[in-house]
Design an enzyme around this catalytic site. Structure first.
Site, PDB file in Angstrom:
ATOM      1  N   GLY A  29       2.970  -1.025   4.123  1.00 43.98           N
ATOM      2  CA  GLY A  29       2.771   0.374   3.973  1.00 43.98           C
ATOM      3  C   GLY A  29       4.310   0.873   3.653  1.00 43.98           C
ATOM      4  N   GLY A  30       5.166   1.428   4.460  1.00 44.22           N
ATOM      5  CA  GLY A  30       6.286   1.757   4.368  1.00 44.22           C
ATOM      6  C   GLY A  30       7.443   0.893   3.773  1.00 44.22           C
ATOM      7  N   GLY A  32       2.786   2.217  10.774  1.00 39.23           N
ATOM      8  CA  GLY A  32       3.523   3.263  10.590  1.00 39.23           C
ATOM      9  C   GLY A  32       4.457   3.757  11.937  1.00 39.23           C
ATOM     10  CG  HIS A  75      -5.728   2.031   5.118  1.00 45.75           C
ATOM     11  ND1 HIS A  75      -5.251   2.998   6.118  1.00 45.75           N
ATOM     12  CD2 HIS A  75      -4.691   0.965   5.006  1.00 45.75           C
ATOM     13  CE1 HIS A  75      -4.117   2.676   6.495  1.00 45.75           C
ATOM     14  NE2 HIS A  75      -3.600   1.582   5.930  1.00 45.75           N
ATOM     15  CD  GLU A 123      -3.323  -2.242   7.120  1.00 48.98           C
ATOM     16  OE1 GLU A 123      -2.295  -2.690   6.677  1.00 48.98           O
ATOM     17  OE2 GLU A 123      -3.891  -1.268   7.001  1.00 48.98           O
ATOM     18  CG  ASN A 174      -1.763   1.218   1.320  1.00 53.42           C
ATOM     19  OD1 ASN A 174      -1.877   1.989   0.526  1.00 53.42           O
ATOM     20  ND2 ASN A 174      -2.440   1.564   2.499  1.00 53.42           N
ATOM     21  CD1 TRP A 175       3.524   0.926  -3.231  1.00 49.11           C
ATOM     22  CD2 TRP A 175       3.443   2.349  -4.829  1.00 49.11           C
ATOM     23  NE1 TRP A 175       3.983   0.436  -4.257  1.00 49.11           N
ATOM     24  CE2 TRP A 175       4.373   1.085  -5.185  1.00 49.11           C
ATOM     25  CE3 TRP A 175       3.659   3.511  -5.797  1.00 49.11           C
ATOM     26  CZ2 TRP A 175       4.772   0.848  -6.408  1.00 49.11           C
ATOM     27  CZ3 TRP A 175       4.095   3.227  -7.125  1.00 49.11           C
ATOM     28  CH2 TRP A 175       4.782   1.758  -7.258  1.00 49.11           C
ATOM     29  CE  LYS A 176       0.013   3.309   4.668  1.00 46.68           C
ATOM     30  NZ  LYS A 176       0.070   3.256   6.159  1.00 46.68           N
ATOM     31  CB  SER A 202       5.302  -1.925  11.664  1.00 49.43           C
ATOM     32  OG  SER A 202       4.976  -0.402  12.090  1.00 49.43           O
ATOM     33  CD  GLU A 255      -2.832   5.512   6.582  1.00 45.31           C
ATOM     34  OE1 GLU A 255      -2.749   5.473   5.655  1.00 45.31           O
ATOM     35  OE2 GLU A 255      -1.849   5.069   7.192  1.00 45.31           O
TER      36      GLU A 255
HETATM   37  P1  13P Z   1       3.102   0.326   7.724  1.00 45.09           P
HETATM   38  O1  13P Z   1       3.702  -0.992   6.973  1.00 45.09           O
HETATM   39  O2  13P Z   1       3.958   1.766   7.115  1.00 45.09           O
HETATM   40  O3  13P Z   1       3.075   0.248   9.179  1.00 45.09           O
HETATM   41  O4  13P Z   1       1.642   0.669   7.095  1.00 45.09           O
HETATM   42  C1  13P Z   1       0.829  -0.375   7.246  1.00 45.09           C
HETATM   43  C2  13P Z   1      -0.286  -0.084   6.412  1.00 45.09           C
HETATM   44  O5  13P Z   1      -1.298   0.950   6.559  1.00 45.09           O
HETATM   45  C3  13P Z   1      -0.659  -0.912   5.165  1.00 45.09           C
HETATM   46  O6  13P Z   1      -1.977  -0.607   4.671  1.00 45.09           O
END
Ligand code: 13P
Length: 250
Positions: A233-234, A172, A94, A166, A9-11, A212, A96
């Site tokens: 994510g990251g 994050g 998600h 999640e 998930n590149w966000k 994470s 967010e």
């Molecule tokens: P991180 O891997 O950066 O913690 O993000 C997880 C996430 O929200 C994937 O959708």
């Protein structure tokens, strides 16, 4: 046996030029993957990512989908637009989106129904806040989110949905749920799916962990019997890290 699925998930990261560089670097690195590999990119990168990954084992996903077919919904992107651009997956609900953009179980449900109607493969996100975990509410929150998301979804449709567990406090933050915590909650989510749709659908459904997840902790998480992959994510923003995670999912 459930085939693992690793989705990045590149966000809100990577311009088209940066998308080209990352996907180009990633393609040879994940070529031999034993799991499904997906990159969920910003809307403006979908067509390019689809073109770059054509004929490869990387599928392209979006990070949101409108609940309506078309019309006066400023800022929204329809299922038909996503499909034509080359997306085959879509992340829905998600945390967010829930936290910053007013997403609710009801809107998540409407978006999920739309994705299913149009053949996009949904990745539905659920998970508790830190205060909810500390208050012993993890299972209650996950149950409410799953039941809400799947309202009006048939068993046949549900079989094609991926759930991503999640925990919001792990996103994050560098704080991963322990392997056992993640496994336990995912097992609980599977039991809710079983209540809704029966054993066959529950046993076949792929449920990912997200929060994470990285090249260092992926092996422990993937060794857990309930965990069928990750939503990353990251660590999905670096080809090297993401490909290590992909290689660990088999
Ligand atoms: P991180 O891997 O950066 O913690 O993000 C997880 C996430 O929200 C994937 O959708």
């Amino acid at each position: 046996m459930r085939k693992p699925i690793i989705a990045g998930n590149w966000k809100m990261n990577k311009t088209a030029a940066e998308c080209r560089a990352l996907v180009t670097e990633l393609l040879p690195k994940v070529k031999g993957a034993k799991c499904d590999v997906v990159v969920c990119v910003p809307f403006t990168d979908i067509a390019l990512a689809a073109e770059l990954t054509k004929g490869s084992n990387i599928a392209v996903g979006a990070q949101n989908i409108a609940w309506a077919d078309s019309g006066a919904f400023t800022g929204e992107i329809s299922a038909a637009m996503l499909v034509e651009a080359g997306a085959s997956y879509v992340i829905i609900g998600h945390s967010e989106r829930r936290q910053y953009f007013g997403e609710t179980d009801k809107s998540v449900n409407a978006r999920l129904l739309q994705a299913l109607k149009t053949g996009l493969k949904p990745i539905v996100c659920v998970g508790e806040l830190l205060a909810e975990r500390e208050g012993g509410l993890t299972e209650k929150v996950c149950r409410t989110q799953v039941v809400g998301a799947f309202e009006g979804v048939s068993a046949e449709q549900a079989a094609g949905v991926v759930i991503a567990y999640e925990p919001v406090w792990a996103i994050g933050t560098g704080k991963t749920a322990t392997d056992e915590q993640a496994n336990e909650t995912i097992g609980y989510i599977r039991s809710v799916v079983k209540e809704l749709y029966g054993e066959k659908v529950a046993n076949g459904m792929r449920i990912q962990y997200g929060g994470s997840m990285n090249a260092k902790n992926v092996a422990g998480l993937m060794a857990q019997p309930e965990i069928d992959g990750g939503l990353i994510g990251g660590a999905s923003l670096k080809a090297e890290d993401f490909s290590i995670i992909v290689a660990a999912a088999k």
